[in-house]
Enzyme design. Structure first.
Site, mmCIF file in Angstrom:
data_model
loop_
_atom_site.group_PDB
_atom_site.id
_atom_site.type_symbol
_atom_site.label_atom_id
_atom_site.label_comp_id
_atom_site.label_asym_id
_atom_site.label_seq_id
_atom_site.Cartn_x
_atom_site.Cartn_y
_atom_site.Cartn_z
ATOM 1 N N SER B 125 -2.757 -3.562 0.800
ATOM 2 C CA SER B 125 -1.927 -2.388 1.117
ATOM 3 C C SER B 125 -2.683 -1.332 1.911
ATOM 4 O O SER B 125 -3.081 -1.576 3.035
ATOM 5 C CB SER B 125 -1.333 -1.774 -0.168
ATOM 6 O OG SER B 125 -0.960 -2.776 -1.074
ATOM 7 N N HIS B 148 2.477 -5.495 3.000
ATOM 8 C CA HIS B 148 3.874 -5.452 2.518
ATOM 9 C C HIS B 148 4.466 -4.095 2.847
ATOM 10 O O HIS B 148 3.733 -3.146 3.137
ATOM 11 C CB HIS B 148 3.904 -5.708 1.007
ATOM 12 C CG HIS B 148 3.148 -4.690 0.213
ATOM 13 N ND1 HIS B 148 3.749 -3.563 -0.286
ATOM 14 C CD2 HIS B 148 1.850 -4.606 -0.145
ATOM 15 C CE1 HIS B 148 2.831 -2.839 -0.921
ATOM 16 N NE2 HIS B 148 1.674 -3.450 -0.848
#
Lengths: 74, 242
Positions: B125, B148
């Site tokens: 992330s 993501h």
């Protein structure tokens, strides 16, 4: 807070309401203040360094998590 | 007892070592001066970025966190300290606060001191922009990076503004990563929204050489490779100075 993590927010913030740290500020030396957390009767754990001298942040004995002990002065 | 009168005692020190430390503090008190800044013993410093990246909120203690209010001044100190020639950033993070992560990334990318990053277990992330912010990046062959979309939990009012806001936040990350690595904006966006790779989610997991093939990270390697690269960056920086 916008979190971008592979862990879900409810997992990160679990027990958040029970977590109430007690902080106090200690004047350590000229221009250097420490934010400390009570970790025992005569002990404080450094939580944060407050200083405008960047080199203070590299002092090994002042790294967050270090324990300060209070003593009487004689 | 005056609560402001403290002296420090490092964990593990024995009680009998106390008077010596107290003396140092006494001199600080009398001269009104603290000890000079720590001299760097090693000309290469490391900055481990571990666990959650903690931003504006103090996270419950069971989280392992990297706090941005410590990292940012340390980066200034490293940049300003003439004894520190290079910085190795070791990443094993699950992500965290966007603003904090981007702040750290921007600080690292604008440093003059040569920097090299090494992704070990995972750089997920918000760990992705931090990994690419350095002059050169490495990933261990077994390390992974998850890309993501930003998610919201709890009650989300489904109005177009919410979507626009998240889209803007995502754009900040996509722009940073695409300008600091060889991956294109379109490709990174495609990885972020790819379906069928993550369980119950959209996104992609890149392991070791996959991240290199896509141009996100520069090279697969370990500690020796990262240090060798950092040393060579330091050398070439010094040659430029001369």
């Amino acid at each position: 807070m916008l979190n971008y993590s592979i862990y879900p927010l409810e997992m990160i913030l679990e027990d958040y309401d029970d977590f109430v740290p007690e902080y106090e500020e200690v004047n350590f030396s000229n221009g250097l203040t420490l934010l400390v957390e009570r970790s025992g009767k005569d002990e404080r754990k450094i939580a944060k360094i407050i200083s405008s001298d960047p080199q203070d942040y590299l002092r090994p004995e002042l790294q967050p998590g270090s324990i300060l002990k209070s003593v009487f002065y004689y | 007892m005056d609560s402001n009168q403290f002296y420090f005692l490092a964990q593990g020190n024995k009680e009998k070592e106390m008077p010596e430390t107290a003396k140092t503090i006494e001199s600080i008190r009398q001269l009104g001066e603290s000890s000079p800044p720590t001299e760097a013993k090693n000309d290469i410093h490391i900055l481990p970025i571990i666990g959650q990246i903690e931003g504006h909120m103090v996270l419950p203690p069971k989280n392992k966190t990297t706090k941005y209010e410590h990292i940012i001044p340390q980066l200034v100190a490293i940049e300003e300290n003439p004894n520190i020639k290079g910085l190795l950033i070791i990443l094993n993070t699950v992500g965290g606060d966007i603003e904090a992560g981007l702040a750290i990334s921007e600080m690292i990318s604008s440093m003059n001191t040569p920097t090299v990053s090494l992704v070990l277990g995972g750089g997920h992330s918000i760990g992705v922009p931090i990994a690419v912010a350095t002059d050169y990046s490495f990933i261990a062959s077994t390390a992974s990076m998850t890309i993501h979309p930003i998610r919201l939990t709890g009650l989300v009012i489904g109005v177009p503004q919410t979507y626009d806001y998240l889209d803007k936040m995502q754009d900040r990350i996509i722009k940073f990563v695409s300008t600091h690595s060889r991956i294109s904006e379109e490709k990174f966006r495609e990885l972020m929204f790819r379906t069928g790779e993550l369980v119950r989610d959209v996104g992609t997991v890149l392991i070791g050489k996959e991240a290199v093939e896509l141009g996100l990270v520069d090279e697969v390697g370990g500690l020796n490779a990262a240090l060798a690269k950092l040393r060579s960056l330091v050398r070439s920086r010094e040659e430029v100075k001369q």
